[in-house]
Design a protein around this motif. Structure first.
Motif, PDB file in Angstrom:
ATOM      1  N   LEU A 124      10.307 -30.173 -40.403  1.00  0.00           N
ATOM      2  CA  LEU A 124       9.669 -28.867 -40.572  1.00  0.00           C
ATOM      3  C   LEU A 124      10.675 -27.754 -40.314  1.00  0.00           C
ATOM      4  CD1 LEU A 124       6.302 -29.553 -38.751  1.00  0.00           C
ATOM      5  CD2 LEU A 124       6.643 -29.276 -41.215  1.00  0.00           C
ATOM      6  N   ARG A 125      10.677 -26.785 -41.198  1.00  0.00           N
ATOM      7  CA  ARG A 125      11.520 -25.589 -41.040  1.00  0.00           C
ATOM      8  C   ARG A 125      10.656 -24.485 -40.445  1.00  0.00           C
ATOM      9  NH1 ARG A 125      12.293 -20.871 -44.187  1.00  0.00           N
ATOM     10  NH2 ARG A 125      10.910 -21.649 -45.817  1.00  0.00           N
ATOM     11  N   GLN A 126      11.109 -23.923 -39.320  1.00  0.00           N
ATOM     12  CA  GLN A 126      10.384 -22.790 -38.755  1.00  0.00           C
ATOM     13  C   GLN A 126      10.712 -21.564 -39.608  1.00  0.00           C
ATOM     14  OE1 GLN A 126      10.408 -22.413 -34.527  1.00  0.00           O
ATOM     15  NE2 GLN A 126       9.783 -20.274 -34.580  1.00  0.00           N
ATOM     16  N   ALA A 127       9.681 -20.993 -40.220  1.00  0.00           N
ATOM     17  CA  ALA A 127       9.886 -19.929 -41.208  1.00  0.00           C
ATOM     18  C   ALA A 127       9.494 -18.547 -40.693  1.00  0.00           C
ATOM     19  CB  ALA A 127       9.096 -20.252 -42.469  1.00  0.00           C
ATOM     20  N   GLY A 128       9.064 -18.449 -39.434  1.00  0.00           N
ATOM     21  CA  GLY A 128       8.797 -17.118 -38.923  1.00  0.00           C
ATOM     22  C   GLY A 128       7.634 -17.034 -37.969  1.00  0.00           C
ATOM     23  N   LEU A 129       7.252 -15.787 -37.735  1.00  0.00           N
ATOM     24  CA  LEU A 129       6.172 -15.450 -36.821  1.00  0.00           C
ATOM     25  C   LEU A 129       5.366 -14.313 -37.442  1.00  0.00           C
ATOM     26  CD1 LEU A 129       4.899 -15.751 -33.930  1.00  0.00           C
ATOM     27  CD2 LEU A 129       6.436 -13.903 -33.242  1.00  0.00           C
ATOM     28  N   VAL A 130       4.051 -14.496 -37.458  1.00  0.00           N
ATOM     29  CA  VAL A 130       3.153 -13.473 -37.978  1.00  0.00           C
ATOM     30  C   VAL A 130       2.158 -13.141 -36.874  1.00  0.00           C
ATOM     31  CG1 VAL A 130       1.569 -12.850 -39.828  1.00  0.00           C
ATOM     32  CG2 VAL A 130       3.421 -14.448 -40.296  1.00  0.00           C
ATOM     33  N   LYS A 131       2.048 -11.855 -36.555  1.00  0.00           N
ATOM     34  CA  LYS A 131       1.153 -11.397 -35.496  1.00  0.00           C
ATOM     35  C   LYS A 131      -0.048 -10.691 -36.140  1.00  0.00           C
ATOM     36  CE  LYS A 131       3.637  -9.908 -31.790  1.00  0.00           C
ATOM     37  NZ  LYS A 131       3.396 -10.997 -30.899  1.00  0.00           N
ATOM     38  N   PHE A 132      -1.237 -11.096 -35.704  1.00  0.00           N
ATOM     39  CA  PHE A 132      -2.472 -10.560 -36.263  1.00  0.00           C
ATOM     40  C   PHE A 132      -3.239  -9.810 -35.183  1.00  0.00           C
ATOM     41  CE2 PHE A 132      -1.624 -14.630 -38.425  1.00  0.00           C
ATOM     42  CZ  PHE A 132      -1.431 -14.163 -39.714  1.00  0.00           C
ATOM     43  N   ALA A 133      -3.557  -8.549 -35.439  1.00  0.00           N
ATOM     44  CA  ALA A 133      -4.373  -7.747 -34.525  1.00  0.00           C
ATOM     45  C   ALA A 133      -5.719  -7.475 -35.186  1.00  0.00           C
ATOM     46  CB  ALA A 133      -3.667  -6.436 -34.181  1.00  0.00           C
ATOM     47  N   PHE A 134      -6.774  -7.756 -34.456  1.00  0.00           N
ATOM     48  CA  PHE A 134      -8.146  -7.491 -34.895  1.00  0.00           C
ATOM     49  C   PHE A 134      -8.770  -6.532 -33.883  1.00  0.00           C
ATOM     50  CE2 PHE A 134      -7.230 -11.469 -37.017  1.00  0.00           C
ATOM     51  CZ  PHE A 134      -7.912 -11.377 -38.215  1.00  0.00           C
ATOM     52  N   PRO A 135      -8.539  -5.213 -34.033  1.00  0.00           N
ATOM     53  CA  PRO A 135      -9.042  -4.257 -33.044  1.00  0.00           C
ATOM     54  C   PRO A 135     -10.560  -4.262 -32.890  1.00  0.00           C
ATOM     55  CG  PRO A 135      -7.547  -3.190 -34.608  1.00  0.00           C
ATOM     56  CD  PRO A 135      -7.767  -4.586 -35.086  1.00  0.00           C
ATOM     57  N   TYR A 136     -11.265  -4.694 -33.931  1.00  0.00           N
ATOM     58  CA  TYR A 136     -12.728  -4.695 -33.874  1.00  0.00           C
ATOM     59  C   TYR A 136     -13.283  -6.053 -33.434  1.00  0.00           C
ATOM     60  CZ  TYR A 136     -12.093  -0.286 -36.208  1.00  0.00           C
ATOM     61  OH  TYR A 136     -11.682   0.986 -36.505  1.00  0.00           O
ATOM     62  N   ARG A 137     -12.400  -7.011 -33.224  1.00  0.00           N
ATOM     63  CA  ARG A 137     -12.743  -8.348 -32.710  1.00  0.00           C
ATOM     64  C   ARG A 137     -11.516  -8.858 -31.971  1.00  0.00           C
ATOM     65  NH1 ARG A 137     -16.643 -12.089 -35.779  1.00  0.00           N
ATOM     66  NH2 ARG A 137     -18.466 -10.846 -35.375  1.00  0.00           N
ATOM     67  N   LYS A 142      -0.837 -12.292 -48.982  1.00  0.00           N
ATOM     68  CA  LYS A 142      -0.157 -11.744 -50.164  1.00  0.00           C
ATOM     69  C   LYS A 142       1.135 -11.011 -49.809  1.00  0.00           C
ATOM     70  CE  LYS A 142      -3.103  -7.627 -50.102  1.00  0.00           C
ATOM     71  NZ  LYS A 142      -4.349  -7.102 -50.647  1.00  0.00           N
ATOM     72  N   TYR A 143       1.250 -10.554 -48.561  1.00  0.00           N
ATOM     73  CA  TYR A 143       2.421  -9.794 -48.137  1.00  0.00           C
ATOM     74  C   TYR A 143       3.606 -10.671 -47.753  1.00  0.00           C
ATOM     75  CZ  TYR A 143      -0.866  -5.892 -47.809  1.00  0.00           C
ATOM     76  OH  TYR A 143      -1.814  -4.938 -48.078  1.00  0.00           O
ATOM     77  N   TRP A 144       3.368 -11.929 -47.394  1.00  0.00           N
ATOM     78  CA  TRP A 144       4.461 -12.738 -46.866  1.00  0.00           C
ATOM     79  C   TRP A 144       4.517 -14.176 -47.366  1.00  0.00           C
ATOM     80  CZ3 TRP A 144       3.195 -17.030 -44.023  1.00  0.00           C
ATOM     81  CH2 TRP A 144       1.891 -17.079 -43.483  1.00  0.00           C
ATOM     82  N   LEU A 145       3.417 -14.774 -47.759  1.00  0.00           N
ATOM     83  CA  LEU A 145       3.435 -16.190 -48.112  1.00  0.00           C
ATOM     84  C   LEU A 145       4.344 -16.509 -49.310  1.00  0.00           C
ATOM     85  CD1 LEU A 145       2.552 -19.052 -47.521  1.00  0.00           C
ATOM     86  CD2 LEU A 145       0.434 -18.606 -48.801  1.00  0.00           C
ATOM     87  N   PRO A 146       4.344 -15.734 -50.390  1.00  0.00           N
ATOM     88  CA  PRO A 146       5.265 -16.050 -51.493  1.00  0.00           C
ATOM     89  C   PRO A 146       6.734 -16.088 -51.054  1.00  0.00           C
ATOM     90  CG  PRO A 146       3.554 -14.565 -52.254  1.00  0.00           C
ATOM     91  CD  PRO A 146       3.421 -14.637 -50.748  1.00  0.00           C
ATOM     92  N   GLY A 155      11.480 -19.992 -49.729  1.00  0.00           N
ATOM     93  CA  GLY A 155      12.596 -20.330 -48.851  1.00  0.00           C
ATOM     94  C   GLY A 155      12.969 -19.257 -47.857  1.00  0.00           C
ATOM     95  N   GLY A 156      12.272 -18.126 -47.889  1.00  0.00           N
ATOM     96  CA  GLY A 156      12.571 -17.033 -46.965  1.00  0.00           C
ATOM     97  C   GLY A 156      11.881 -17.196 -45.628  1.00  0.00           C
TER      98      GLY A 156
END
Length: 170
Positions: free
Chosen positions: A73-86, A131-135, A140-141
């Motif tokens: 497995l290649r570690q491809a990054g970190l995505v942080k999700f904020a849900f201010p209403y939950r 849509k902002y990051w998966l492609p 390979g990015g």
């Protein structure tokens, strides 16, 4: 970057090339829990005592019956999700990509896996952030991103993509 979330998760995207040369990614229709109904990557919560790589190997097997060697497995990054209403939905997700495993994908209690052509991702059925990051990741990015969801808890209201070189290679 936003502060570290107390809720740490991981997600993996397994890829293959069909006999006709077309690349595909294994995604799954989420059957239970957060994101139920969405098409998602395989993954889930990092348990106490686990690192992200160990957790994703466990999650892949639990959700799809596939066995993956952590070294594949290649570690491809970190995505942080904020849900201010939950707030309890807010999380940090370590992203992995791999193209080697053993077994055939099988449906689990959580996910119904299926192969999708990478050039026809079902982005309208996935979480809005994909849509902002998966492609980029599937090409390979790497990704290092912050996403804030709006009041509907479905739509990205703000996002920022950072230089992924700020991450150490994993």
């Amino acid at each position: 970057m936003s502060p570290v979330s107390p809720y740490q998760v991981c997600v993996a995207f397994l890829t293959r090339v069909r006999a006709d040369g077309r690349p595909e990614v294994l995604l799954g229709r989420k059957k239970t829990g957060l994101g139920s109904g969405n098409i998602v990557g395989l993954g889930g919560k990092i348990e106490p005592g686990e690192n992200a790589r160990d957790a994703i190997v466990r999650e892949i097997e639990e959700e799809s019956s596939l066995v993956v060697d952590p070294a594949d497995l290649r570690q491809a990054g970190l995505v942080k999700f904020a849900f201010p209403y939950r707030e309890n939905w807010s999380q940090d997700s370590t992203v992995f990509v791999g193209s080697r495993w053993t077994g055939e994908p099988a449906e689990s209690d959580e996910v119904a896996p299926a192969w999708y052509p990478i050039d026809e991702l079902p982005l309208d059925e996935m979480w809005d952030d994909a849509k902002y990051w998966l492609p980029t990741v599937l090409a390979g990015g790497r990704v290092l991103g912050d996403f804030r969801f709006g009041e509907d808890c479905r739509t990205v209201s703000e996002h920022e993509l950072h230089d992924p070189h700020l991450l150490s290679a994993g």
